[in-house]
Write an enzyme that holds these catalytic residues in place. Sequence first.
Site, short mmCIF file in Angstrom:
data_model
loop_
_atom_site.label_atom_id
_atom_site.label_comp_id
_atom_site.label_asym_id
_atom_site.label_seq_id
_atom_site.Cartn_x
_atom_site.Cartn_y
_atom_site.Cartn_z
N ASP A 301 0.86 -1.20 0.00
CA ASP A 301 0.00 0.00 0.00
C ASP A 301 0.88 1.23 0.00
O ASP A 301 1.26 1.69 1.06
CB ASP A 301 -0.92 -0.04 1.23
N GLU A 335 -2.32 10.35 -0.15
CA GLU A 335 -3.62 9.68 -0.19
C GLU A 335 -4.08 9.31 1.21
O GLU A 335 -5.24 9.46 1.57
CB GLU A 335 -3.53 8.41 -1.05
N GLU A 336 -3.12 8.82 2.00
CA GLU A 336 -3.50 8.19 3.27
C GLU A 336 -4.15 9.15 4.25
O GLU A 336 -4.95 8.75 5.07
CB GLU A 336 -2.29 7.50 3.91
N ASP A 363 -4.81 0.27 -6.00
CA ASP A 363 -4.54 0.58 -4.59
C ASP A 363 -5.25 -0.40 -3.66
O ASP A 363 -5.65 -0.05 -2.57
CB ASP A 363 -4.95 2.03 -4.27
N HIS A 434 -1.91 -1.21 6.47
CA HIS A 434 -1.63 -0.20 7.51
C HIS A 434 -0.99 -0.78 8.77
O HIS A 434 -1.26 -0.32 9.87
CB HIS A 434 -2.93 0.56 7.88
#
Length: 471
Positions: A301, A335-336, A363, A434
């Site tokens: 990711d 993005e996160e 993604d 994550h």
Amino acid sequence: MFSKSFVFLLIVLVFETKCDKEKVFDSSDCDLGSLVEEIASYDKRVKKIIDYTLSGPFKGKTYDELAKFVDKFGARPSGTLDLEQSIDYMIDLFHNEGLHEVITEEVEVPLWERGAEVLTMYEPRKKKMEILGLGKSVKTPLNGLTAEVVVISNFTQLEETPDEKIKGKIVLYVPIFTTYSETVVYRTQGAAKASAKGAVASLVRSIAPFSIDSPHTGSQTYSDGVEPIPAAAITLEDADLITRLYNRGETVKVQLIMYSTLETRVSRNTLVDLKGKESPEKLVIVSGHIDSWDVGQGAMDDGGGIFVSWAAPVILNRLNLIPRRTIRAILWTAEELGLIGVHAYKKAHEDESHNINFIMESDEGTFAPLGLVANGNHKTRCIVAEVLKLFQSINASTLIESDSPGSDISIFTGTGIPGASLHNDNGQYFWFHHTEGDTMNVETTENLDLGAAFWTAVAYIIADLSIDIPR
Ligand SMILES: *[C@@H]1O[C@H](CO)[C@@H](O)[C@H](O)[C@H]1NC(C)=O
Ligand SMILES: *[C@@H]1O[C@H](CO)[C@@H](O)[C@H](O)[C@H]1NC(C)=O
Ligand SMILES: [Zn+2]
């Protein structure tokens, strides 16, 4: 005038709570006329791309380049120097392949840095618990917060619980993972809702279907008018332990210590064009995000996503397969922490949004490709389904329908611009998502070769067809 955080909350709500009914597209009543033959005529070029990538000079290249990149930079959080240096590295990598139409566009992004994070249960017994603060969480007082835990299964239950039972306590949300989009709201909105009821901090059972005692971080947003409170994820194992104790009537007390800082920095979106030979103003976009969380290495990711999107113009350029329209590879930044790069791009390129013929994003992992998740009207989906028939040899012919596929690109696809995200065999994606476990060990040479070949050939065909993809 909306405050910045309110606009941000809206963005996150739209992006996180979309509840798409995703189903396999039924192409039995498609009638594309002569387009069927035209699409079929790409078979030799598809084979050329697949052979070049799976067994020719590009074999293993996508994995090797991803590994070099990930090993060199590791995590690339928004606002950090590591992220900016990794962007410079990617620019060089494109240049080295003879792709010189590279530009970057600056974007203001948050730099949220976590410090010490400690959670200790000390009643009914002592246990140290692994935690990860959620994005942009505020810190606790220096000596932490010590409070009782209230276990909450869902927002209805929270609403029905009297405020005095929540006030001064730490709320622990324990939603059971169903789908990501359904469950993630407890991470993104949990702290704001708990604070509105008087909680002093908010914990969430990690948004994941599987765990080996690893917490999963992610973004969250506060809402206007409520006190921002510390927010963190705990492991499935610890959440379930606390829930069992709590349900037996035990009083669970914890001490939570969290430290973090929040500043603003400048980052960049990176745009790389392989100019079309007939209609260079028209775009087929391939993309992924280059930023990552601060935990893990950002290999899955979204390292895999940026590297299959890097491979597309590179492979086409090497094979001298230049389509009618421009292929633009975009490495989104930030993005996160809330799709910040893509929003800036959309604003800066409003005048050419009618020229986006098709927008693609990877993604959700680069496991074995299975096809595409696409939006668009019936004809669009018929065309995409017909294109996917060319990928039966690699088992990547499935078209899943969605109203707004993708994460970053959902801000385009959600408004009706046709596009797709990579449909892949990603049943384990949320195991690693994550966490510290997002490393090169999740990726394989074979899957990245398949993904790169698929991504390249699909983008090529759509960019080269005699007709635009209808809206
Ligand atoms: C919410 O949680 C409560 C308590 O566990 C449960 O009784 C209720 O069925 C849940 N509601 C929904 C909509 O899941
Ligand atoms: C595609 O599926 C077939 C049948 O399951 C299998 O034999 C083949 O190895 C698969 N090909 C790829 C590239 O995964
Ligand atoms: Zn991502």
